[in-house]
Design a protein around this motif. Structure first.
Motif, short mmCIF file in Angstrom:
data_model
loop_
_atom_site.label_atom_id
_atom_site.label_comp_id
_atom_site.label_asym_id
_atom_site.label_seq_id
_atom_site.Cartn_x
_atom_site.Cartn_y
_atom_site.Cartn_z
N ASP A 1 -4.22 -7.64 -2.95
CA ASP A 1 -3.78 -6.40 -3.60
C ASP A 1 -2.93 -6.74 -4.81
OD1 ASP A 1 -2.80 -3.58 -3.96
OD2 ASP A 1 -3.83 -3.36 -2.04
N VAL B 1 -12.70 0.71 -5.45
CA VAL B 1 -12.04 -0.32 -6.26
C VAL B 1 -12.83 -0.62 -7.52
CG1 VAL B 1 -11.44 -2.79 -6.35
CG2 VAL B 1 -10.75 -1.41 -4.38
N HIS C 1 -6.45 -10.25 2.96
CA HIS C 1 -6.32 -9.07 2.10
C HIS C 1 -5.71 -9.43 0.75
CE1 HIS C 1 -6.89 -6.89 5.93
NE2 HIS C 1 -7.40 -5.95 5.15
N ILE D 1 -0.66 -8.67 3.44
CA ILE D 1 -1.28 -8.98 2.15
C ILE D 1 -1.17 -10.48 1.92
CG2 ILE D 1 -1.35 -8.50 -0.30
CD1 ILE D 1 -2.04 -6.11 1.50
N LEU E 1 3.60 -1.84 -1.06
CA LEU E 1 2.58 -0.87 -0.66
C LEU E 1 3.13 0.12 0.37
CD1 LEU E 1 -0.53 -3.20 -0.34
CD2 LEU E 1 -0.20 -1.42 -2.05
N PHE F 1 -4.94 -0.93 0.56
CA PHE F 1 -3.76 -0.08 0.64
C PHE F 1 -3.38 0.13 2.10
CE2 PHE F 1 -1.72 4.24 -0.68
CZ PHE F 1 -0.46 3.67 -0.59
N GLY G 1 -7.86 -4.48 -2.17
CA GLY G 1 -7.25 -3.18 -2.41
C GLY G 1 -7.35 -2.19 -1.28
N SER H 1 -14.70 -3.82 -0.52
CA SER H 1 -13.75 -2.98 -1.24
C SER H 1 -14.19 -1.53 -1.12
CB SER H 1 -13.64 -3.37 -2.71
OG SER H 1 -14.83 -3.05 -3.42
#
Length: 337
Positions: free
Chosen positions: A130, A178, A128, A154, A137, A116, A114, A175
């Motif tokens: 998500d 999160v 990564h 991602i 995103l 972002f 997460g 994280s």
């Protein structure tokens, strides 16, 4: 015979001999740019575990607070426990977000959850995860007025936040802001544990509920964590949505540190709106805080969950929240290896 050199020179020599080379910060915590603190590794790369200093280092304390520099290590430890911790004084470099993130950088296999548009990890072997794709995103970042250029590639996507779709192992999982969103805290920890190699670390940046919009809501308890696990909670209940919509305040950490916590306004109207939101979700996921921690409560809950056998992760480091900050840094470890 008096040692050669002035006080500053003698301090640096002492810190160098202790294998710590700080640059002195001349102002109180949070009232200026923090100096960087480097830990020498004598030419050898420190393993991940070795990069996270103990939660209190006398040398670090001296470097950040020169007025205390002539006190003994034992006196500094007493000062920290009696006053410094509550005042948000920094006892170790990695209590600060910037230094904590520096310590996370690794060429070993790592996963960030997460991120972002502001990833903490940037190593060549970093992956990564998500709930949205890169393009989704980036579009969302534009929508809320943020820079989309920071969105990383991602590698794993699950709209439900299901980490079980990942079939790899990592030395490090990280994280930021999160864990407090997870409906079932234990289920999240179990999934992270499965992704870690023996001896692996889970590094977290977590909001401190005393210094964010959660101020008026009590920290979570072990009872809530066990109940969510037994119930197999997959979405946040109505109570959590009401808390987030009706019982939160401002999110200015500095104001909270100075005792200005704001007020709760329009609680009745916001409660009704939260009920409407919950009904409209029709059993779906609503993104709110499900958990609220202080460093002390986080350590206690993680320790108890481990002792109960509900997770194989246990606290390795839990750094106190620095002055004027609204978050704290922590590291959980998976034993073995």
């Amino acid at each position: 015979m008096k040692p050669a050199g002035g006080l500053f020179t003698r301090l640096l020599r002492k810190l160098r001999d202790a294998n710590i080379l700080p640059l002195v910060h001349r102002r109180r915590p949070g009232r200026g740019r923090w100096s960087r603190i480097a830990v020498r590794d004598r030419g050898e790369r420190l393993p991940l575990r070795g990069r996270f200093a103990s939660e209190f280092l006398p040398g670090c304390y001296r470097a950040y607070y020169p007025v205390l520099a002539l006190r003994s290590d034992a006196a500094l430890a007493r000062h920290y426990e009696r006053r410094g911790r509550a005042e948000g004084r920094v006892g170790a470099p990695q209590a600060l977000r910037r230094q904590f993130i520096d310590a996370l950088q690794t060429d070993e296999p790592a996963l960030e959850i997460g991120a972002f548009h502001r990833p903490m990890l940037k190593g060549a072997n970093t992956r990564h995860f998500d709930i949205r794709t890169h393009d989704q995103l980036a579009a969302y970042a534009v929508q809320i007025g943020e820079d989309p250029s920071g969105v990383p590639q991602i590698d794993f996507v699950s709209p439900l936040g299901d980490l079980s779709i990942i079939g790899e192992k990592f030395a490090l999982v990280a994280s930021s802001h999160v864990i407090e969103h997870q409906p079932d805290l234990v289920a999240h920890l179990v999934q992270v544990e499965r992704l870690l190699e023996p001896g692996g670390l889970y590094a977290l940046v977590i909001p401190d509920c005393r210094y964010c919009f959660d101020h008026f809501i009590a920290p979570s308890t072990i009872a809530e964590a066990v109940a969510a696990c037994i119930e197999g909670r997959r979405v946040h209940g109505l109570g959590k949505i009401i808390e987030m919509r009706a019982l939160t305040t401002h999110n200015d950490a500095v104001r909270h540190w100075h005792g200005d916590h704001g007020t709760l306004d329009n609680v009745e109207d916001m409660t009704r709106a939260a009920i409407d939101e919950w009904e409209a979700s029709a059993g779906g996921y609503v993104d709110v805080h499900g958990w609220r921690f202080t460093p002390e409560s986080f350590r206690e809950i993680m320790t108890l969950l481990n002792e109960l056998g509900l997770t194989g992760l246990s606290p390795y480091r839990v750094y106190p929240t620095p002055y004027r900050a609204g978050e704290f840094c922590a590291v959980l470890e998976k034993r073995g290896g």
